[in-house]
Design a protein around this motif. Structure first.
Motif, PDB file in Angstrom:
ATOM      1  N   GLN A  86     -21.824  44.151 -94.303  1.00  0.00           N
ATOM      2  CA  GLN A  86     -22.496  42.854 -94.326  1.00  0.00           C
ATOM      3  C   GLN A  86     -23.330  42.659 -93.055  1.00  0.00           C
ATOM      4  N   PHE A  87     -24.379  41.875 -93.192  1.00  0.00           N
ATOM      5  CA  PHE A  87     -25.243  41.601 -92.054  1.00  0.00           C
ATOM      6  C   PHE A  87     -25.931  40.262 -92.262  1.00  0.00           C
ATOM      7  N   THR A  88     -26.461  39.718 -91.173  1.00  0.00           N
ATOM      8  CA  THR A  88     -27.160  38.441 -91.201  1.00  0.00           C
ATOM      9  C   THR A  88     -28.646  38.676 -91.015  1.00  0.00           C
ATOM     10  N   VAL A  89     -29.439  38.024 -91.834  1.00  0.00           N
ATOM     11  CA  VAL A  89     -30.895  38.105 -91.738  1.00  0.00           C
ATOM     12  C   VAL A  89     -31.405  36.850 -91.041  1.00  0.00           C
ATOM     13  N   ILE A  90     -32.171  37.031 -89.972  1.00  0.00           N
ATOM     14  CA  ILE A  90     -32.792  35.902 -89.283  1.00  0.00           C
ATOM     15  C   ILE A  90     -34.295  36.139 -89.245  1.00  0.00           C
ATOM     16  N   ALA A  91     -35.048  35.151 -89.700  1.00  0.00           N
ATOM     17  CA  ALA A  91     -36.503  35.272 -89.728  1.00  0.00           C
ATOM     18  C   ALA A  91     -37.133  33.927 -89.386  1.00  0.00           C
ATOM     19  N   PRO A  92     -38.314  33.937 -88.783  1.00  0.00           N
ATOM     20  CA  PRO A  92     -39.021  32.673 -88.560  1.00  0.00           C
ATOM     21  C   PRO A  92     -39.294  32.001 -89.898  1.00  0.00           C
ATOM     22  N   ARG A  93     -39.095  30.693 -89.970  1.00  0.00           N
ATOM     23  CA  ARG A  93     -39.325  29.973 -91.215  1.00  0.00           C
ATOM     24  C   ARG A  93     -40.819  29.793 -91.444  1.00  0.00           C
ATOM     25  N   THR A  94     -41.307  30.395 -92.509  1.00  0.00           N
ATOM     26  CA  THR A  94     -42.712  30.231 -92.898  1.00  0.00           C
ATOM     27  C   THR A  94     -42.753  29.442 -94.205  1.00  0.00           C
ATOM     28  N   ASP A  95     -42.371  30.093 -95.300  1.00  0.00           N
ATOM     29  CA  ASP A  95     -42.216  29.427 -96.596  1.00  0.00           C
ATOM     30  C   ASP A  95     -40.804  29.750 -97.068  1.00  0.00           C
TER      31      ASP A  95
END
Length: 210
Positions: A86-95
């Motif tokens: 398992q892993f966590t995805v973190i991304a800048p919120r765009t849409d």
């Protein structure tokens, strides 16, 4: 009839007081930021589907999903190991809607997803004395040899679960550490970090994910 308006706000709305705190000096020893506007999704491979999940992650993000305690960063997201398969995805919120839809599509049949975007708070600690401040409340060995860039760990701070990983060094050449905590404990963790940083001088602010 009462009109209820639900406005999203930071869990550190009251705790985060922007500006310089603690010891005076030309430069703050610690820089403390709440990183806002992120999309955060927990990805958990289903039984026997770890290889398929890793393949799907590579297809969507262009990077290998971490199979050991580490963080890897691609062009659109950072993947942080959070446990076996398992892993966590973190991304800048765009849409956010389209970002989540893309993940649902690519991981369909191989992994279960849990949207944690509003359930976690991301705090970033950097600066020449950042590691010294963290050492006051964490038992992790953050020496460069033990915890290099890309290292990650699931740990506890004052009985609070924290995902901690090290980013690439900042523009000043000093280490950058990220702490992910449940929003209900974010206020407490923030105050702990500030109190541990006061003797070095701390610059507090919020920042958008980049």
């Amino acid at each position: 009839m009462v009109d209820y308006l639900w406005n999203t706000q930071s869990p550190l709305q009251k705790a985060l007081v922007p500006g310089r705190h603690g010891a005076a000096g030309a430069h703050a020893g610690v820089t403390l930021n709440e990183v806002r506007d992120i999309v955060l999704v927990q990805v958990m491979a289903r039984r026997g589907k770890a290889a398929e999940t890793a393949k799907a992650a590579k297809k969507l993000f262009g990077i290998e999903a971490p199979a050991t305690p580490k963080a890897v960063t691609g062009k659109t997201a950072t993947l942080i190991w959070s446990g076996p398969d398992q892993f966590t995805v973190i991304a800048p919120r765009t849409d956010e809607a389209s970002q989540l839809a893309a993940m649902v599509q690519v991981f369909a049949g191989s992994a279960s997803l849990s949207d944690q975007s509003d359930g976690r708070c991301l705090i970033r600690v950097s600066g020449p004395r950042g590691r010294d401040a963290i050492a006051k409340f964490s038992s992790l060995d953050l020496h460069d040899l033990a915890f290099p860039v890309g290292a990650a760990a699931n740990t506890s701070v004052d009985h609070t679960a924290v995902n901690l990983w090290r980013d690439a060094n900042g523009a000043d050449g000093h280490p950058v550490y990220n702490m992910l905590v449940f929003t209900s404990f974010a206020d407490s963790l923030w105050h702990t970090i500030v109190d541990s940083s006061l003797e070095y001088g701390v610059e507090a602010a919020s920042a958008r994910a980049a």
